[in-house]
Design a protein around this motif. Structure first.
Motif, PDB file in Angstrom:
ATOM      1  N   MET A   1       0.846  -1.185   0.000  1.00  0.00           N
ATOM      2  CA  MET A   1       0.000   0.000   0.000  1.00  0.00           C
ATOM      3  C   MET A   1       0.887   1.244   0.000  1.00  0.00           C
ATOM      4  N   ALA A   2       0.556   2.225  -0.821  1.00  0.00           N
ATOM      5  CA  ALA A   2       1.354   3.445  -0.922  1.00  0.00           C
ATOM      6  C   ALA A   2       1.289   4.228   0.374  1.00  0.00           C
ATOM      7  N   SER A   3       2.401   4.824   0.714  1.00  0.00           N
ATOM      8  CA  SER A   3       2.449   5.608   1.942  1.00  0.00           C
ATOM      9  C   SER A   3       1.608   6.865   1.787  1.00  0.00           C
ATOM     10  N   SER A   4       0.861   7.209   2.808  1.00  0.00           N
ATOM     11  CA  SER A   4       0.026   8.407   2.777  1.00  0.00           C
ATOM     12  C   SER A   4       0.749   9.602   3.382  1.00  0.00           C
ATOM     13  N   SER A   5       2.029   9.389   3.759  1.00  0.00           N
ATOM     14  CA  SER A   5       2.782  10.461   4.427  1.00  0.00           C
ATOM     15  C   SER A   5       3.981  10.892   3.589  1.00  0.00           C
ATOM     16  N   ARG A   6       3.769  11.024   2.283  1.00  0.00           N
ATOM     17  CA  ARG A   6       4.839  11.482   1.406  1.00  0.00           C
ATOM     18  C   ARG A   6       5.268  12.892   1.803  1.00  0.00           C
ATOM     19  N   ARG A   7       6.585  13.099   1.793  1.00  0.00           N
ATOM     20  CA  ARG A   7       7.121  14.392   2.188  1.00  0.00           C
ATOM     21  C   ARG A   7       6.712  15.466   1.182  1.00  0.00           C
ATOM     22  N   ARG A   8       6.171  16.551   1.669  1.00  0.00           N
ATOM     23  CA  ARG A   8       5.736  17.649   0.805  1.00  0.00           C
ATOM     24  C   ARG A   8       6.894  18.605   0.562  1.00  0.00           C
ATOM     25  N   ILE A   9       7.177  18.874  -0.710  1.00  0.00           N
ATOM     26  CA  ILE A   9       8.252  19.804  -1.056  1.00  0.00           C
ATOM     27  C   ILE A   9       7.731  21.227  -0.906  1.00  0.00           C
ATOM     28  N   PRO A  10       8.403  22.067  -0.155  1.00  0.00           N
ATOM     29  CA  PRO A  10       7.932  23.455   0.001  1.00  0.00           C
ATOM     30  C   PRO A  10       7.941  24.188  -1.334  1.00  0.00           C
ATOM     31  N   GLU A  11       6.914  25.012  -1.546  1.00  0.00           N
ATOM     32  CA  GLU A  11       6.773  25.742  -2.812  1.00  0.00           C
ATOM     33  C   GLU A  11       7.085  27.214  -2.610  1.00  0.00           C
ATOM     34  N   PHE A  12       7.762  27.785  -3.598  1.00  0.00           N
ATOM     35  CA  PHE A  12       8.149  29.192  -3.570  1.00  0.00           C
ATOM     36  C   PHE A  12       7.573  29.878  -4.805  1.00  0.00           C
ATOM     37  N   GLU A  13       6.705  30.870  -4.581  1.00  0.00           N
ATOM     38  CA  GLU A  13       6.142  31.644  -5.687  1.00  0.00           C
ATOM     39  C   GLU A  13       7.072  32.804  -6.003  1.00  0.00           C
ATOM     40  N   LEU A  14       7.628  32.789  -7.210  1.00  0.00           N
ATOM     41  CA  LEU A  14       8.586  33.798  -7.628  1.00  0.00           C
ATOM     42  C   LEU A  14       8.049  34.549  -8.837  1.00  0.00           C
ATOM     43  N   VAL A  15       8.359  35.835  -8.924  1.00  0.00           N
ATOM     44  CA  VAL A  15       7.892  36.657 -10.042  1.00  0.00           C
ATOM     45  C   VAL A  15       9.078  37.373 -10.683  1.00  0.00           C
ATOM     46  N   MET A  16       9.130  37.331 -12.017  1.00  0.00           N
ATOM     47  CA  MET A  16      10.107  38.084 -12.799  1.00  0.00           C
ATOM     48  C   MET A  16       9.530  39.462 -13.089  1.00  0.00           C
ATOM     49  N   LEU A  17      10.286  40.511 -12.766  1.00  0.00           N
ATOM     50  CA  LEU A  17       9.837  41.880 -13.011  1.00  0.00           C
ATOM     51  C   LEU A  17      10.930  42.659 -13.733  1.00  0.00           C
ATOM     52  N   GLY A  18      10.523  43.592 -14.576  1.00  0.00           N
ATOM     53  CA  GLY A  18      11.468  44.434 -15.291  1.00  0.00           C
ATOM     54  C   GLY A  18      10.829  44.950 -16.567  1.00  0.00           C
ATOM     55  N   GLY A  19      11.461  45.921 -17.199  1.00  0.00           N
ATOM     56  CA  GLY A  19      10.931  46.512 -18.416  1.00  0.00           C
ATOM     57  C   GLY A  19      10.909  45.546 -19.585  1.00  0.00           C
ATOM     58  N   GLY A  20      10.244  45.962 -20.646  1.00  0.00           N
ATOM     59  CA  GLY A  20      10.171  45.131 -21.840  1.00  0.00           C
ATOM     60  C   GLY A  20      11.540  44.980 -22.493  1.00  0.00           C
ATOM     61  N   GLY A  21      11.864  43.757 -22.913  1.00  0.00           N
ATOM     62  CA  GLY A  21      13.098  43.509 -23.645  1.00  0.00           C
ATOM     63  C   GLY A  21      14.351  43.346 -22.811  1.00  0.00           C
ATOM     64  N   VAL A  22      14.223  43.290 -21.488  1.00  0.00           N
ATOM     65  CA  VAL A  22      15.422  43.160 -20.656  1.00  0.00           C
ATOM     66  C   VAL A  22      15.925  41.719 -20.574  1.00  0.00           C
ATOM     67  N   GLY A  23      15.092  40.763 -20.995  1.00  0.00           N
ATOM     68  CA  GLY A  23      15.527  39.364 -21.003  1.00  0.00           C
ATOM     69  C   GLY A  23      14.921  38.501 -19.920  1.00  0.00           C
ATOM     70  N   LYS A  24      13.784  38.905 -19.378  1.00  0.00           N
ATOM     71  CA  LYS A  24      13.139  38.106 -18.314  1.00  0.00           C
ATOM     72  C   LYS A  24      12.789  36.711 -18.822  1.00  0.00           C
ATOM     73  N   SER A  25      12.207  36.639 -20.015  1.00  0.00           N
ATOM     74  CA  SER A  25      11.826  35.338 -20.571  1.00  0.00           C
ATOM     75  C   SER A  25      13.051  34.502 -20.906  1.00  0.00           C
ATOM     76  N   ALA A  26      14.094  35.139 -21.446  1.00  0.00           N
ATOM     77  CA  ALA A  26      15.320  34.410 -21.781  1.00  0.00           C
ATOM     78  C   ALA A  26      15.962  33.823 -20.525  1.00  0.00           C
ATOM     79  N   ILE A  27      15.949  34.586 -19.443  1.00  0.00           N
ATOM     80  CA  ILE A  27      16.491  34.093 -18.174  1.00  0.00           C
ATOM     81  C   ILE A  27      15.679  32.901 -17.681  1.00  0.00           C
ATOM     82  N   THR A  28      14.356  33.034 -17.734  1.00  0.00           N
ATOM     83  CA  THR A  28      13.481  31.968 -17.245  1.00  0.00           C
ATOM     84  C   THR A  28      13.630  30.699 -18.080  1.00  0.00           C
ATOM     85  N   ILE A  29      13.645  30.839 -19.401  1.00  0.00           N
ATOM     86  CA  ILE A  29      13.791  29.669 -20.279  1.00  0.00           C
ATOM     87  C   ILE A  29      15.154  29.007 -20.084  1.00  0.00           C
TER      88      ILE A  29
END
Length: 213
Positions: A1-29
């Motif tokens: 039977m599968a364990s019901s107490s699997r360790r939960r990985i903590p989640e971090f909500e992060l946001v990329m901010l900056g002007g258009g064309g600075v490379g936010k998407s390139a950094i993320t990809i």
């Protein structure tokens, strides 16, 4: 039977901010897929999820790549409210993008209703174009001191300091959360009649800065 107490990985909500064309998407990809995207349509909003190991501890990173253009400004408060950490990006070859960083940082403080918010990394992108540099490294360092946040320069093209930037903001979030828990615990131990303690980031309302880590 599968364990019901699997360790939960903590989640971090992060946001990329900056002007258009600075490379936010390139950094993320580059962080997500280890590739440099040359032709990328202007972002309105993209979200990504990735498990990373930061200081030998797993973390689930939920990353929102936001539009930098002014016409999308009204969309940002929703992202900022729920986010725990921010990567504040400018282009080292663009003085305008560096100047714009101030308004994005102010939006964070206004949304969080805090004088300072330390879970931020100020990121100067495109160091591979150093021959076209318009913003000195020392200027980025000084701005980070005013913001009381961490600073580094990076290259999305050559993956320089990309992992380090995301890992740094995770560390900053962990530190901020730990300090907040300690403050709340101290308040509870002091009781209702005890001296009121300032919460981290609220010592000086709308003023002051922090050191670069």
């Amino acid at each position: 039977m599968a364990s019901s107490s699997r360790r939960r990985i903590p989640e971090f909500e992060l946001v990329m901010l900056g002007g258009g064309g600075v490379g936010k998407s390139a950094i993320t990809i580059q962080f997500m897929q280890s590739r440099f995207e040359v032709n990328w349509d202007p972002t309105i909003e993209d979200t990504y999820r990735k498990t990373a190991v930061v200081d030998r501890v797993e973390a689930m990173l939920a990353i929102t790549d936001t539009a930098g253009q002014e016409e999308y400004r009204l969309m940002r408060p929703g992202y900022l409210r729920s986010a725990q950490g921010f990567l504040l990006v400018y282009d080292i070859t663009s003085r305008q993008s560096f100047n714009e960083v101030n308004k994005f940082h102010e939006e964070i403080l206004q949304t969080k209703d805090l004088a300072t918010y330390p879970a931020v990394v100020l990121l100067g992108n495109k160091v591979d174009l150093a021959d076209r540099r318009a913003v000195r490294t020392s200027e980025g360092e000084e701005l980070a001191r005013r913001f009381k946040c961490q600073f580094m320069e990076c290259s999305a093209k050559f993956r320089e300091n990309i992992d380090e930037a995301f890992h740094s903001v995770v560390r900053a979030v962990r530190k901020y959360n730990h300090k907040s828990i300690l403050d709340r615990t101290a308040d509870l131990l002091a009781g209702e009649d005890g001296p009121e303690r300032p919460h981290y980031g609220e010592e000086e309302h709308k003023g002051g800065c922090c050191l670069i880590s």
